[in-house]
Motif scaffolding. Sequence first.
Motif, mmCIF file in Angstrom:
data_model
loop_
_atom_site.group_PDB
_atom_site.id
_atom_site.type_symbol
_atom_site.label_atom_id
_atom_site.label_comp_id
_atom_site.label_asym_id
_atom_site.label_seq_id
_atom_site.Cartn_x
_atom_site.Cartn_y
_atom_site.Cartn_z
ATOM 1 N N LEU A 70 0.852 -1.195 0.000
ATOM 2 C CA LEU A 70 0.000 0.000 0.000
ATOM 3 C C LEU A 70 0.882 1.239 0.000
ATOM 4 O O LEU A 70 1.835 1.329 0.778
ATOM 5 C CB LEU A 70 -0.929 0.011 1.212
ATOM 6 N N SER A 71 0.554 2.181 -0.869
ATOM 7 C CA SER A 71 1.366 3.391 -0.957
ATOM 8 C C SER A 71 1.073 4.328 0.203
ATOM 9 O O SER A 71 -0.008 4.278 0.815
ATOM 10 C CB SER A 71 1.081 4.118 -2.275
ATOM 11 N N GLU A 72 2.028 5.208 0.477
ATOM 12 C CA GLU A 72 1.834 6.176 1.547
ATOM 13 C C GLU A 72 0.672 7.103 1.229
ATOM 14 O O GLU A 72 -0.107 7.483 2.113
ATOM 15 C CB GLU A 72 3.109 6.997 1.763
ATOM 16 N N ALA A 73 0.522 7.452 -0.042
ATOM 17 C CA ALA A 73 -0.585 8.325 -0.438
ATOM 18 C C ALA A 73 -1.925 7.651 -0.177
ATOM 19 O O ALA A 73 -2.878 8.286 0.297
ATOM 20 C CB ALA A 73 -0.453 8.697 -1.918
ATOM 21 N N THR A 74 -2.020 6.351 -0.481
ATOM 22 C CA THR A 74 -3.270 5.618 -0.232
ATOM 23 C C THR A 74 -3.562 5.543 1.256
ATOM 24 O O THR A 74 -4.709 5.744 1.689
ATOM 25 C CB THR A 74 -3.186 4.200 -0.822
ATOM 26 N N LEU A 75 -2.550 5.250 2.047
ATOM 27 C CA LEU A 75 -2.758 5.147 3.492
ATOM 28 C C LEU A 75 -3.178 6.491 4.080
ATOM 29 O O LEU A 75 -4.075 6.551 4.934
ATOM 30 C CB LEU A 75 -1.486 4.647 4.166
#
Length: 425
Positions: A70-75
């Motif tokens: 999971l990307s940091e942007a998604t999280l």
Amino acid sequence: MQAPTKITRRAVALGLAATGLAGCLGGGITGAPVTATRRAPEDPAMRPVPNPAFDAWLAQFRTRARARGLSEATLERGLRGAGFIPGVVERDRNQAEFRRTLEDYLALVASEARVTEGRAAARQHASLLSEIESRYGVESHVIAAIWGVESRYGQRRGDIPVISATATLAFDGRRGQLFENQLLAALRILQNGDTTPDRMVGSWAGAMGHTQFIPTTYAEYAVDFRGTGRRDIWSDDPTDALASAAAYLSRMGWRRGQPWGFEVRLPQGFPASALGRGSTRSRADWAGMGVTRADGSALPDHGPASIIAPMGVGTPAFMTFANFTTITRYNNSENYVIGVGYLSDRIRGGGPLRGTFPPDRFGLTQDDRLELQRRLNAAGFGAGDPDGVLGPQTEAAIRGFQRARGMDQTGTPSQGLLNALRGRT
């Protein structure tokens, strides 16, 4: 839903299956309507509250989620505003309070009102349902019935933020790994661009959309029916949700042109030991035991069959075939499958059950219970929409009536109470 080696909607539903409400994860009975933009849940207990221990768990989860791709942007986008929902834990811990008999379950999910709405919905979406049937081989009235049982034809899709709900259940730990997998799958849905956090709402257990897919099931089986680039089961347009349900049943082995089952008439002295999905016999064997269709006509031959009567011999009984088992892959509750099958038959034009249910433990029939609720409402004691199912709201109404009449406030229905409402005592 269940698929081999995967955690799916059925795994989440197992706790509900015994209650008879397993098919209503998303509020087919208790959920609230939603639109494309999230609003605060109607029930205050279903809104996030501060919880430092949950916040600490969520910080640790972020590390695990990054390691899972999971990307940091998604999280950041998905977990912004996520919080602990106390009502979700309460609902998960107290499911046994909502046990329903088959009679009550059918009164809720396949009432005359639900049948009327289903026929109207099937007419309105006839072209779409026909397209879906042609592509996946699942009859339109069956898909319409799943839609009706799961979300009352899209009217009640749930209003609880799925990220917060699945995170709460993962943190709570009773089924922690299962719901952490759901949370990860929900975040991947956001990462793939299928929807936004504001639109990702559903049931207390994380089931979403018109046909109530949990995130892992969505990831595996949801379809983009029109090729728009998104698998959108959340919008007011039910296209992808209905197609996804059909695609799932098709993958699970649906046999087009075959019934799920039908109501049968059992002869006097029929042995209860012959009932159950584990007791499979040929049409000839069942006919030789004196079994007929409910109208007395001869049994058709659709292959090996079982007979079930969830409330026992002398109550409505059903002969079931391979497609019954296929629907159990959507939800393993017998009540659920009968509800979907019966509602699908009614939507197609069939009539009500011919068999009857016995009076309940209070000596009341369903007609008595409906009358009780109507008379309580007419007397100014709100029992809710009459459905013949005596829940907490009806109990509170009974107590109110008893209080007003100087009676013992038991909240218990009875023939005497009904007669009092009729003005006979």
